[in-house]
Scaffold this motif. Structure first.
Motif, PDB file in Angstrom:
ATOM      1  N   THR A  33      31.243   6.298  39.141  1.00  0.00           N
ATOM      2  CA  THR A  33      32.289   7.258  39.520  1.00  0.00           C
ATOM      3  C   THR A  33      31.956   8.655  39.016  1.00  0.00           C
ATOM      4  O   THR A  33      32.125   9.642  39.739  1.00  0.00           O
ATOM      5  CB  THR A  33      33.667   6.805  38.981  1.00  0.00           C
ATOM      6  OG1 THR A  33      33.963   5.511  39.523  1.00  0.00           O
ATOM      7  CG2 THR A  33      34.761   7.777  39.381  1.00  0.00           C
ATOM      8  N   ALA A  34      31.448   8.743  37.790  1.00  0.00           N
ATOM      9  CA  ALA A  34      31.048  10.049  37.239  1.00  0.00           C
ATOM     10  C   ALA A  34      29.918  10.660  38.065  1.00  0.00           C
ATOM     11  O   ALA A  34      29.918  11.866  38.354  1.00  0.00           O
ATOM     12  CB  ALA A  34      30.614   9.903  35.785  1.00  0.00           C
ATOM     13  N   GLY A  35      28.963   9.837  38.480  1.00  0.00           N
ATOM     14  CA  GLY A  35      27.873  10.315  39.324  1.00  0.00           C
ATOM     15  C   GLY A  35      28.373  10.790  40.675  1.00  0.00           C
ATOM     16  O   GLY A  35      27.946  11.833  41.182  1.00  0.00           O
ATOM     17  N   ILE A  36      29.298  10.043  41.262  1.00  0.00           N
ATOM     18  CA  ILE A  36      29.866  10.407  42.559  1.00  0.00           C
ATOM     19  C   ILE A  36      30.610  11.738  42.465  1.00  0.00           C
ATOM     20  O   ILE A  36      30.435  12.622  43.313  1.00  0.00           O
ATOM     21  CB  ILE A  36      30.801   9.286  43.070  1.00  0.00           C
ATOM     22  CG1 ILE A  36      29.984   8.072  43.487  1.00  0.00           C
ATOM     23  CG2 ILE A  36      31.680   9.769  44.220  1.00  0.00           C
ATOM     24  CD1 ILE A  36      30.797   6.814  43.724  1.00  0.00           C
ATOM     25  N   LEU A  37      31.424  11.908  41.427  1.00  0.00           N
ATOM     26  CA  LEU A  37      32.184  13.149  41.273  1.00  0.00           C
ATOM     27  C   LEU A  37      31.272  14.350  41.037  1.00  0.00           C
ATOM     28  O   LEU A  37      31.514  15.438  41.562  1.00  0.00           O
ATOM     29  CB  LEU A  37      33.197  13.006  40.132  1.00  0.00           C
ATOM     30  CG  LEU A  37      34.345  12.022  40.406  1.00  0.00           C
ATOM     31  CD1 LEU A  37      35.210  11.854  39.170  1.00  0.00           C
ATOM     32  CD2 LEU A  37      35.185  12.477  41.589  1.00  0.00           C
ATOM     33  N   SER A  38      30.218  14.149  40.257  1.00  0.00           N
ATOM     34  CA  SER A  38      29.262  15.239  40.013  1.00  0.00           C
ATOM     35  C   SER A  38      28.566  15.645  41.302  1.00  0.00           C
ATOM     36  O   SER A  38      28.439  16.834  41.614  1.00  0.00           O
ATOM     37  CB  SER A  38      28.219  14.808  38.979  1.00  0.00           C
ATOM     38  OG  SER A  38      28.834  14.469  37.764  1.00  0.00           O
ATOM     39  N   LEU A  39      28.118  14.659  42.064  1.00  0.00           N
ATOM     40  CA  LEU A  39      27.453  14.954  43.330  1.00  0.00           C
ATOM     41  C   LEU A  39      28.411  15.543  44.354  1.00  0.00           C
ATOM     42  O   LEU A  39      28.010  16.340  45.206  1.00  0.00           O
ATOM     43  CB  LEU A  39      26.791  13.699  43.887  1.00  0.00           C
ATOM     44  CG  LEU A  39      25.507  13.286  43.152  1.00  0.00           C
ATOM     45  CD1 LEU A  39      25.063  11.896  43.566  1.00  0.00           C
ATOM     46  CD2 LEU A  39      24.398  14.298  43.404  1.00  0.00           C
ATOM     47  N   SER A  40      29.682  15.184  44.253  1.00  0.00           N
ATOM     48  CA  SER A  40      30.691  15.756  45.148  1.00  0.00           C
ATOM     49  C   SER A  40      30.796  17.267  44.950  1.00  0.00           C
ATOM     50  O   SER A  40      30.895  18.020  45.921  1.00  0.00           O
ATOM     51  CB  SER A  40      32.042  15.085  44.894  1.00  0.00           C
ATOM     52  OG  SER A  40      33.026  15.638  45.722  1.00  0.00           O
ATOM     53  N   ALA A  41      30.767  17.693  43.695  1.00  0.00           N
ATOM     54  CA  ALA A  41      30.841  19.134  43.399  1.00  0.00           C
ATOM     55  C   ALA A  41      29.616  19.859  43.951  1.00  0.00           C
ATOM     56  O   ALA A  41      29.723  20.910  44.589  1.00  0.00           O
ATOM     57  CB  ALA A  41      30.966  19.350  41.896  1.00  0.00           C
ATOM     58  N   VAL A  42      28.442  19.278  43.726  1.00  0.00           N
ATOM     59  CA  VAL A  42      27.194  19.875  44.210  1.00  0.00           C
ATOM     60  C   VAL A  42      27.179  19.898  45.742  1.00  0.00           C
ATOM     61  O   VAL A  42      26.849  20.911  46.364  1.00  0.00           O
ATOM     62  CB  VAL A  42      25.969  19.098  43.670  1.00  0.00           C
ATOM     63  CG1 VAL A  42      24.673  19.592  44.306  1.00  0.00           C
ATOM     64  CG2 VAL A  42      25.895  19.200  42.151  1.00  0.00           C
ATOM     65  N   GLY A  43      27.561  18.773  46.348  1.00  0.00           N
ATOM     66  CA  GLY A  43      27.580  18.671  47.807  1.00  0.00           C
ATOM     67  C   GLY A  43      28.534  19.654  48.453  1.00  0.00           C
ATOM     68  O   GLY A  43      28.234  20.216  49.508  1.00  0.00           O
ATOM     69  N   SER A  44      29.669  19.891  47.802  1.00  0.00           N
ATOM     70  CA  SER A  44      30.645  20.834  48.361  1.00  0.00           C
ATOM     71  C   SER A  44      30.057  22.233  48.467  1.00  0.00           C
ATOM     72  O   SER A  44      30.265  22.931  49.466  1.00  0.00           O
ATOM     73  CB  SER A  44      31.906  20.869  47.490  1.00  0.00           C
ATOM     74  OG  SER A  44      32.569  19.639  47.571  1.00  0.00           O
ATOM     75  N   ILE A  45      29.313  22.635  47.472  1.00  0.00           N
ATOM     76  CA  ILE A  45      28.694  23.969  47.475  1.00  0.00           C
ATOM     77  C   ILE A  45      27.607  24.047  48.549  1.00  0.00           C
ATOM     78  O   ILE A  45      27.597  24.954  49.385  1.00  0.00           O
ATOM     79  CB  ILE A  45      28.112  24.306  46.092  1.00  0.00           C
ATOM     80  CG1 ILE A  45      29.258  24.440  45.074  1.00  0.00           C
ATOM     81  CG2 ILE A  45      27.283  25.584  46.139  1.00  0.00           C
ATOM     82  CD1 ILE A  45      28.808  24.440  43.626  1.00  0.00           C
TER      83      ILE A  45
END
Length: 194
Positions: free
Chosen positions: A51-63
């Protein structure tokens, strides 16, 4: 004002598509730890780290995907994301190994946050400035109700396949992909503003 918004077919199609894909993604997010536990016997530690990995990648992906959306267009980018999700759901549901599930979930994380950012920008693009605030009210309303069809679909699929054992959770994940595919047809009807 409401009549003006409802007569904007582009906005109505966007909101219908948004309602469906948002419902699918939120239902998946809420039930994904249960899926990991029941189907793959994942520990709480593994679920937390994933879940932590998914949330981190979500932030990067959004940008990153926000910048791509600026260059390629919101509709085109959103349709591409929907296609990606319609592939990811079956992969996550029926992956032959837990390692593949982890990889697919991390890729899904990269695509997760941008779905909402890009659809919000489309509301602004498709709405006349005089009714922009009201249009976003409809967007928020669709967002609030985006926990209706997904949980019902999830529960019906789970209940109707429960005799199959733990694979019933895989079918429930797969059903979220069906909602995303349906959303594709609504978003495709949106005519981009020139």
């Amino acid at each position: 004002t409401i009549k003006q918004i409802l007569l904007n077919k582009n906005l109505v199609f966007l909101l219908l598509g948004y309602f469906l894909f948002s419902d699918a993604l939120l239902t998946f997010a809420n039930n994904f730890p249960l899926f990991l536990e029941k189907v793959h016997s994942a520990s709480d530690t593994v679920k937390t780290l994933l879940t932590a990995g998914i949330l981190s990648l979500s932030a990067v992906g959004s940008i990153i995907l926000g910048k791509i959306s600026d260059k390629k267009g919101s509709k085109r980018t959103l349709l591409w994301l929907i296609v990606c999700w319609s592939i990811l759901f079956p992969v996550i549901a029926f992956a032959p190994s837990f390692k593949l599930v982890i990889v697919a979930c991390l890729i899904a994380g990269f695509f997760y946050g941008s779905m909402w950012g890009i659809s919000r920008s489309m509301v602004a693009e498709l709405t006349d400035r005089s009714v922009e605030a009201s249009s976003f009210s409809f967007y928020i309303l669709a967002e609030r109700f985006a926990t209706l069809i997904g949980p019902i679909t999830w529960s019906v699929v789970l209940a109707s396949t429960t005799s199959l054992g733990k694979i019933s959770y895989s079918y429930a994940i797969f059903s979220m992909g069906v909602l995303v595919i349906i959303s594709f047809f609504f978003i495709r009807k949106v005519k981009p503003v020139t």
